[in-house]
Design a protein around this motif. Sequence first.
Motif, PDB file in Angstrom:
ATOM      1  N   THR A   1      39.450  31.098  37.532  1.00  0.00           N
ATOM      2  CA  THR A   1      38.183  30.558  38.042  1.00  0.00           C
ATOM      3  C   THR A   1      38.018  30.929  39.516  1.00  0.00           C
ATOM      4  N   LEU A   2      39.111  30.827  40.262  1.00  0.00           N
ATOM      5  CA  LEU A   2      39.050  31.221  41.677  1.00  0.00           C
ATOM      6  C   LEU A   2      38.784  32.729  41.801  1.00  0.00           C
ATOM      7  N   ALA A   3      39.413  33.523  40.938  1.00  0.00           N
ATOM      8  CA  ALA A   3      39.187  34.977  40.967  1.00  0.00           C
ATOM      9  C   ALA A   3      37.701  35.285  40.775  1.00  0.00           C
ATOM     10  N   PHE A   4      37.074  34.627  39.797  1.00  0.00           N
ATOM     11  CA  PHE A   4      35.650  34.866  39.531  1.00  0.00           C
ATOM     12  C   PHE A   4      34.793  34.516  40.743  1.00  0.00           C
ATOM     13  N   LYS A   5      35.228  33.508  41.483  1.00  0.00           N
ATOM     14  CA  LYS A   5      34.441  33.100  42.655  1.00  0.00           C
ATOM     15  C   LYS A   5      34.501  34.147  43.764  1.00  0.00           C
ATOM     16  N   LEU A   6      35.572  34.935  43.771  1.00  0.00           N
ATOM     17  CA  LEU A   6      35.806  35.849  44.894  1.00  0.00           C
ATOM     18  C   LEU A   6      35.227  37.245  44.680  1.00  0.00           C
ATOM     19  N   ILE A   7      34.691  37.504  43.488  1.00  0.00           N
ATOM     20  CA  ILE A   7      34.194  38.853  43.185  1.00  0.00           C
ATOM     21  C   ILE A   7      32.678  38.848  43.070  1.00  0.00           C
ATOM     22  N   PRO A   8      32.041  40.026  43.184  1.00  0.00           N
ATOM     23  CA  PRO A   8      30.581  40.088  43.056  1.00  0.00           C
ATOM     24  C   PRO A   8      30.110  39.573  41.696  1.00  0.00           C
ATOM     25  N   GLU A   9      28.869  39.146  41.617  1.00  0.00           N
ATOM     26  CA  GLU A   9      28.348  38.518  40.393  1.00  0.00           C
ATOM     27  C   GLU A   9      28.287  39.455  39.196  1.00  0.00           C
ATOM     28  N   ASP A  10      28.237  40.761  39.463  1.00  0.00           N
ATOM     29  CA  ASP A  10      28.171  41.714  38.340  1.00  0.00           C
ATOM     30  C   ASP A  10      29.563  42.153  37.867  1.00  0.00           C
ATOM     31  N   LYS A  11      30.586  41.469  38.356  1.00  0.00           N
ATOM     32  CA  LYS A  11      31.956  41.814  37.967  1.00  0.00           C
ATOM     33  C   LYS A  11      32.599  40.646  37.197  1.00  0.00           C
ATOM     34  N   ALA A  12      33.604  40.972  36.428  1.00  0.00           N
ATOM     35  CA  ALA A  12      34.427  39.954  35.766  1.00  0.00           C
ATOM     36  C   ALA A  12      35.876  40.182  36.172  1.00  0.00           C
TER      37      ALA A  12
ATOM     38  N   ASN B   1      45.448  29.629  44.986  1.00  0.00           N
ATOM     39  CA  ASN B   1      45.201  30.312  46.256  1.00  0.00           C
ATOM     40  C   ASN B   1      45.209  31.822  46.054  1.00  0.00           C
ATOM     41  N   VAL B   2      44.744  32.542  47.062  1.00  0.00           N
ATOM     42  CA  VAL B   2      44.713  33.998  47.004  1.00  0.00           C
ATOM     43  C   VAL B   2      45.932  34.567  47.731  1.00  0.00           C
ATOM     44  N   ILE B   3      46.681  35.447  47.060  1.00  0.00           N
ATOM     45  CA  ILE B   3      47.771  36.164  47.719  1.00  0.00           C
ATOM     46  C   ILE B   3      47.256  37.495  48.259  1.00  0.00           C
ATOM     47  N   HIS B   4      46.447  38.170  47.465  1.00  0.00           N
ATOM     48  CA  HIS B   4      45.912  39.476  47.874  1.00  0.00           C
ATOM     49  C   HIS B   4      44.558  39.701  47.228  1.00  0.00           C
TER      50      HIS B   4
END
Lengths: 161, 161, 161, 161
Positions: free
Chosen positions: B89-100, B124-127
Motif C-alpha cells: 500500500t505504501l509502495a502504491f502511494k509512492l509511484i505515479p498514478e499510471d503505475k502499479a 517504511n521506505v528503504i530505497h
Amino acid sequence: MDLAQQWSEFLIEATEEEREVASLYLESLKRIQSGKNGTHIGALMGIKSEFQEPDTLTMTIPNTAILQNSLDILHGGLTATLLDSAMGTLAFKLIPEDKAAVTTEMKINYVAKGVGNEFTCVANVIHKGSKLLVMEGKVFRDDQTLIAHATGSFFIIPKRV
Amino acid sequence: MDLAQQWSEFLIEATEEEREVASLYLESLKRIQSGKNGTHIGALMGIKSEFQEPDTLTMTIPNTAILQNSLDILHGGLTATLLDSAMGTLAFKLIPEDKAAVTTEMKINYVAKGVGNEFTCVANVIHKGSKLLVMEGKVFRDDQTLIAHATGSFFIIPKRV
Amino acid sequence: MDLAQQWSEFLIEATEEEREVASLYLESLKRIQSGKNGTHIGALMGIKSEFQEPDTLTMTIPNTAILQNSLDILHGGLTATLLDSAMGTLAFKLIPEDKAAVTTEMKINYVAKGVGNEFTCVANVIHKGSKLLVMEGKVFRDDQTLIAHATGSFFIIPKRV
Amino acid sequence: MDLAQQWSEFLIEATEEEREVASLYLESLKRIQSGKNGTHIGALMGIKSEFQEPDTLTMTIPNTAILQNSLDILHGGLTATLLDSAMGTLAFKLIPEDKAAVTTEMKINYVAKGVGNEFTCVANVIHKGSKLLVMEGKVFRDDQTLIAHATGSFFIIPKRV
C-alpha cells in the motif's frame, strides 16, 4: 437482532459474489467442525495436505474470491500462508513427537501471477539439523507454472504440555 | 435448503467461538460493501490503514480467532499478509498514478509470539528507485514488542487499463 | 624501498602460513594475467566455472587460508561471493548478449560448516522472465554435505557500451 | 626459484594496477601481523570497526581494485562479506563471553552501485533473544547513498574451548 437474522437479512440483498463468499465462510466453519482443518485460515483457504515420499508434502487449495487481491490475483500474503503452512506441516512431521517447530524466517520470490482453478504447494527439506530445519516450498498453478518459491527456517523447540 | 437457512441451522447448535467467527465473517462482508476494505482477506483481518509522514504507513488489525494458528498465536502467514499489504500500500502511494507496484520478493524474520489485543504494522521506505522500491515492515504487539520484521521488493510496472 | 624489496624483506621472516598466503596472492595476480579469472576476488578464491546441461553452472574453489574466518571455517561472506558469482554467471549466460544481469537481492541459509579440501557451488534457474531471473545456488563440501543454500534475483538491463 | 624471486620477477613487468594490487596484498599480510585484522579477507578489505552507542557497530573499508567486479563496481559478494562481518561482530559483542554467534541466514537487497572512495557499513540490532539475534546492516557510499540493506539471523551457541 440475533446473528441468524442478521445473516438472513444480509443474504436477501446480497450480490452473487457475496453469496458465494458467505457460502465459503459457512463451509469453512464446517471444515473446522469436521476436523478437516485445524485453523480458520486453513479452512478459509480450503487447504488439503498430502504427504509424499520421501520428505515431501503437497498442499492444494481451490482458487476462490476470498484469496484474491484487488486485481483478482492470489494475494501474496495468502501465497505466503500456503507456503508457511506446507513447510511448517512438513517440519512437524520430521521431528520427534515431543517437539514443536516454529518459523523463524521465510523468504518468498513471487515469479508469476496466481490465477486458475487451484494452486498446489510442494514442500521439501533442504537441511535437517538437530536444532534447525531449512525447508523449500514452491507454489504452482494448474497449468504447472511456478508462481512462488520460498525458503524458510524452522526452529525445533520442546512442545508445551 | 437456501443459504440463509443453512446459516440459521448452523448457528442454532454453534459454539460460542463459532458464533464469534460467524459474526466476524458477516462483519467482513459488510466491510467490503461499505468500502472499508478492498479485499476479502483485508476485511477478514479488519485492516485499517493510516498514512504517516514522511513515507510511512501504519496498519492495525484486531486479534481475533480467525487470525490464529493451532497454538492461539497469530498465524505466520497472516503476519506476512499484513506486512505485504502495508509495504504494498505504501509502495502504491509512492509511484505515479499510471503505475502499479507488484511484490517480487519478501523476507520475514519472526522474532516473538503474536498475542494480545491488536497488532500494528509500520511500513517504511528503504530505497526508492525508478524501477524498484525496497520497503521495510515491522509488526508490533500492543505491549510494543516487535513480533516480525520484513523487507520486500516492489517492481514498478505500467497499470493495466 | 621498492615493492620487490619490500616483499623480499617480508618473506625473509615470514611464517609458513604467511608464505603460503603470499604464494596464493602471487598466483592470483597470475590468474588475472592469464585470463583464468576476470576479478581479483575470483582469482583470490581460485574460482573455476563449468557450464552443465541444462541451465546449470558449477563453480569449484580450493579451500585455502585466505577463505577462512577466525575459526578456520569458510567465511560466510565468501560463501556468499561464490553463490553470487555462480548465480550471476549463469544469469549472464541465459540473457541476450546486449543485456547485463545485476543482483537485486540474495538470501542465503547457512546450514553446515565449510571445511574440507574444496567447495562446489551448483547454480540453477528457478524462474526466467523477460525482466527478472530468479536463481538458486547450493554450496557443497567434498563430502557432499550441503553447507549453504541461496536464492537470488537478477534484474536484466541493457548493457553499457 | 624461491618465492621472493618469483615476486621480484613478476613485479619487473607488472602493470601499474598489478603493482597496486601487489602492494595491497603485502599490506594485508602486515595488517594480520600487527593484529589490525583477524582474517585474511578482513585484512584484504582493510576493514576498520568502531562500536557506537547503543548497540551499533560501524565498519569502514577503502575502495580498491581488489573489491571490484568486472564493471569496476564493489562486488556483491564483498558487500555481503562486509555486512556479515559487521552484523556478526556486533552479535559477538552482545552475547556472554562463553558464547559464540553463527550466521544462520542473511538476506541482502542491493539498491545502488558501489562506487566512490570508501564504504561504510552500519549494523544494528532488530531483536535480541536468548537463542537468536536478528541484526540489520546497511552499506553506504561516501556520498551517503545506501547501496545495500541486509537482515541476518545469528544463532547463539556455546563457545568451543
